[in-house]
Each structure stands twice: as C-alpha cells, then as structure tokens.
Design an enzyme around this catalytic site. Structure first.
Site, PDB file in Angstrom:
ATOM      1  N   ARG A   1       0.965  -1.198  -0.121  1.00 31.43           N
ATOM      2  CA  ARG A   1      -0.090  -0.085  -0.103  1.00 31.43           C
ATOM      3  C   ARG A   1       0.762   1.108  -0.099  1.00 31.43           C
ATOM      4  NH1 ARG A   1      -1.497   1.961   4.600  1.00 31.43           N
ATOM      5  NH2 ARG A   1      -2.208   0.018   5.463  1.00 31.43           N
TER       6      ARG A   1
ATOM      7  N   TYR B   1     -16.726  17.312 -14.122  1.00 27.74           N
ATOM      8  CA  TYR B   1     -17.237  15.941 -14.200  1.00 27.74           C
ATOM      9  C   TYR B   1     -18.416  15.804 -13.135  1.00 27.74           C
ATOM     10  CZ  TYR B   1     -17.157  11.115 -14.057  1.00 27.74           C
ATOM     11  OH  TYR B   1     -17.535   9.603 -13.934  1.00 27.74           O
TER      12      TYR B   1
ATOM     13  N   ASP C   1      -8.047  19.165 -13.454  1.00 24.21           N
ATOM     14  CA  ASP C   1      -8.329  17.851 -14.114  1.00 24.21           C
ATOM     15  C   ASP C   1      -8.175  17.903 -15.539  1.00 24.21           C
ATOM     16  OD1 ASP C   1      -9.752  15.615 -14.877  1.00 24.21           O
ATOM     17  OD2 ASP C   1     -11.409  15.605 -13.520  1.00 24.21           O
TER      18      ASP C   1
ATOM     19  N   LYS D   1      -9.679   7.020 -19.077  1.00 20.43           N
ATOM     20  CA  LYS D   1     -10.021   7.804 -20.298  1.00 20.43           C
ATOM     21  C   LYS D   1      -8.838   7.467 -21.172  1.00 20.43           C
ATOM     22  CE  LYS D   1     -13.692   8.530 -17.998  1.00 20.43           C
ATOM     23  NZ  LYS D   1     -13.916   9.691 -17.134  1.00 20.43           N
TER      24      LYS D   1
HETATM   25  C1  LIG Z   1     -14.302   9.960 -15.736  1.00 21.63           C
HETATM   26  C2  LIG Z   1     -13.737  11.012 -15.041  1.00 21.63           C
HETATM   27  C3  LIG Z   1     -13.562  11.462 -13.827  1.00 21.63           C
HETATM   28  C4  LIG Z   1     -13.686  10.303 -12.705  1.00 21.63           C
HETATM   29  O1  LIG Z   1     -12.702   9.159 -13.154  1.00 21.63           O
HETATM   30  P1  LIG Z   1     -12.917   7.721 -12.587  1.00 21.63           P
HETATM   31  O2  LIG Z   1     -11.823   7.161 -13.174  1.00 21.63           O
HETATM   32  O3  LIG Z   1     -14.083   7.155 -13.606  1.00 21.63           O
HETATM   33  O4  LIG Z   1     -13.049   7.434 -10.980  1.00 21.63           O
HETATM   34  C5  LIG Z   1     -12.893  12.449 -13.141  1.00 21.63           C
HETATM   35  N1  LIG Z   1     -12.961  13.335 -13.924  1.00 21.63           N
HETATM   36  C6  LIG Z   1     -13.202  13.387 -15.370  1.00 21.63           C
HETATM   37  C7  LIG Z   1     -12.873  14.659 -16.221  1.00 21.63           C
HETATM   38  C8  LIG Z   1     -13.684  12.149 -16.003  1.00 21.63           C
HETATM   39  O5  LIG Z   1     -14.130  12.075 -17.182  1.00 21.63           O
END
Ligand SMILES: *Cc1c(COP(=O)(O)O)cnc(C)c1O
Length: 381
Positions: A45, A97, A169, A194
C-alpha cells in the site's frame, strides 16, 4: 527527451533485474527486510514497484516532482481534497465532471468543506469568489460536455496572487495535448480510465504535484487513505500509455475530419469543439493546447430525436466514458449528466438535444459514413 520518446522510455520502463522490456507485475504485499528497516519496499500500500513505474512515468510526462496512482480518478480527487480541513473554501468550475459534483455535494460538504461554483473562464468571477477561507481553485478545461476552455495561466496567476493552490483535472486533454504544470498549476489529476489507459479496460486515477512539499503531503494521504492502484492495473495502464502519442495523433486527425463533416451537415444546429475558429474560446485553446482534443458535442435541429440518432449508429458505440480507441457517443441529459436537476443542467447550457461524441481511432471514412447513414435515417422519417 521529447514527449513521444518519454512515453516509451520515461519513468521506470524496463525491468532492471532481468533487462525485460516490460516492468514486471509485482504482486507481493510485503517485502523481506534483511535487517529491520533495511529494504526499499516494506508494504505494497505504501509503495509497490509496478505502481512506482507508472507513477514515475506520469510525473515525467506532466513535468512534476512526483506522480501518484489511485484506484480511480474519483479516488484521486478525494485524496486531493483530503489535503484540506473543515471550514476551508474552494472555487470550482461550473461544469466539472458529474462524479466530482457528487463527491463535493454528497461527501465533502458533509465533512465541512465549502464551495463556490463559477464559470472559470470569467476571471473577475473567480476573483470575486475568493474569501479569507479560500484554499484552492479546482477546474477542468476543456469542460464536459460543452468543451469550454479556461485560460489556465490567467486563473493560476490569480490563485497564486492570493496564495491559493490551483488544481486541474486534465482528463479530457491528456498530457499529450496540455501540460498544466508548465503554466504554474500546482496539482494535475487524471481519470486514467480515459485517454491514458485508452482501451476501455482499466479504471485508474493519476495525480502529479509540481512541488516537493505538496507531493509529500499527497504521498502521506495516499498511504493513509489507501485508495491505491493495484499492481496489475498499474501494469495495464503503463502498457496503454506507451501508445498515447500514436493514439492521440489519430484521435486529433479523426476529430478534425468529423468536425468538418458536421459543419456541413444541415441537420446539425450547433457544434461545440475547441478547434472551431468561430468558438469564443478558440484563441485560448490554440495557445495552451497542442491540438484541440477529440471530444465533439453537437445539437441536432429542433424536433429531431437525439435518441433515435445515437441508437441508429452501427460503428460508433452508444456508451458512457470517453478517450478510448473506440468511438463512443452518448446523450448527456439522459446519461452522464442525468443526475443533474434539469433546470440546473439547462441553465448550464446542456440541452436535451445535446449529443457528446468521443472520436476514436477507427478509419475516419467509416465514422463519417456511420454518422451519414444515421442522419439519413432521421431524414427518412
Ligand atoms: C471519468 C472522469 C473522472 C472520474 O474518473 P474515474 O476513473 O471514473 O473515477 C474525473 N474527471 C473526469 C473529467 C472524467 O472524465
């Protein structure tokens, strides 16, 4: 090293003990200590060699002091907000998001953090929202699903003038297109589920901190909270990231072609794409992005049914998520943004007719032909 070379050789990219060209998947939870305290790793961890490989790679790619890998983008965002305490205030972009909204509304507010939501393109609104309790500005650019672009450098300057952290982000761009730390941003986060993973087969989150102090605090929290990325998923993610450059070049080229097709399609009323020269954010996008991304949102002419349009597509797949090799399409009002109250959604500009398309890396002729047959189907009604 140039960015595309870093993707292959950056961070820890080989097995130092065997010369293997792939980092091994170290499943061990614990590591032998020859003498007490004498070992590089003690418990997985806290640190794991496979996770460390992908963490060092993302740090190299974003140009930061340290990278951290989490079990999801959401776990990463939660850990970042754990840097702060009850009573602290944040300025948040108005179309972040949906899951981030849920985290803020359902969890973080309950723990005593407070938020003001603003359109971060409006610099005076950002300034006005600052209070003595404000600790950070948190935003996405381009946003989801309207692909609005915030001037990263300008907002970061405001944040730093007021001793606030700036947190971005960067999921929609990936470091191939945009590297916020180069504009002074303090923390970058990715849903690596993504573009970074890229193949719709791993849920992961990555964080990079610009400075050592912030990196150390995040490392402490990663271990304390424990939302780490597993060794197997760390390996899968790194494997995917090696082709980020190849994929992004194909994504960008296809997106531009699809945009050009949509501009000539009479059944389309409005297109949202940062690379549209008529877009109000075009100049900012051009200055801070290397390419305009591969997300395109559009509205059909009034009276046409977006549901019928997306369900008629044969190659472009009806699904949530984005950033994969496959082209994915969805209707935000019914899917990704369905949990936002309709009035709030409409006042943010997200209409019922809006369609969001994540352009994949298939042959673009097939993508355009698929869109065309679906438009023809609507016309035939
Ligand atoms: C999908 C997404 C998240 C969340 O990520 P997960 O891996 O699904 O928890 C956060 N920010 C954006 C812009 C996203 O597209």
């Amino acid at each position: 090293m140039e960015f595309n070379t870093k993707l292959i050789h950056g961070g820890i990219s080989t097995d130092e003990t065997t010369g293997g060209m792939s980092v091994p998947i170290h499943m061990a939870t614990t590591f032998q200590q020859k003498k007490i305290g004498q070992s590089k790793y003690d418990y997985s961890r806290s640190a794991n060699p496979t996770r460390e490989a992908v963490e060092s790679l993302i740090a190299d790619l974003e140009g930061g002091q340290a990278g951290l890998a989490f079990a999801s983008g959401s776990a990463a965002i939660h850990t970042i907000f754990s840097l702060f305490s009850a009573g602290d205030h944040f300025i948040v972009g108005n179309d972040v998001y949906g899951g981030t909204f849920r985290l803020i509304d359902g969890v973080l507010k309950r723990l005593g953090l407070t938020f003001t939501v603003v359109d971060t393109r409006d610099l005076s609104a950002v300034k006005q929202a600052i209070t003595p309790q404000t600790k950070a500005v948190y935003l996405e650019t381009p946003t989801n699903p309207l692909l609005r672009v915030t001037d990263i450098q300008a907002v970061t300057q405001i944040a730093h003038d007021h001793e606030l952290l700036s947190i971005i982000d960067n999921t929609f761009s990936s470091p191939y297109i945009q590297r916020p730390l180069e504009f002074g941003v303090d923390i970058v986060i990715h849903s690596a589920s993504k573009y970074l993973g890229g193949h719709s087969d791993v849920i992961a989150g990555l964080v990079v901190a610009k400075d050592q102090k912030v990196a150390e605090n995040l490392r402490y929290l990663q271990n304390a909270i424990g939302g780490i990325l597993s060794p197997h998923d760390s390996w899968l993610l790194q494997r995917g990231m090696k082709t980020l450059g190849l994929r992004m070049r194909a994504h960008l080229q296809n997106a531009e072609a699809v945009f050009n097709y949509l501009t000539k399609q009479p059944l389309v009323d409005k297109i949202y794409y940062p690379g549209d020269p008529k877009n109000v954010d075009f100049e900012i996008a051009k200055n801070q992005m290397n390419g305009f991304g591969a997300m395109i949102s559009f509205e059909l002419q009034e009276g046409l049914d977006p549901k019928e349009f997306v369900e008629q597509l044969q190659i472009i797949t009806l699904a949530e998520s984005l950033g994969a090799v496959e082209s994915l399409i969805e209707i935000p009002a019914l899917m990704t943004h369905g949990s936002i109250p309709r009035q709030t959604r409409l006042s943010n500009g997200i209409k019922d007719e809006l369609i969001r398309l994540s352009v994949g890396v298939e042959d673009v002729n097939d993508l355009v032909a698929d869109l065309e047959q679906s438009f023809n189907h609507l016309k035939g009604k």
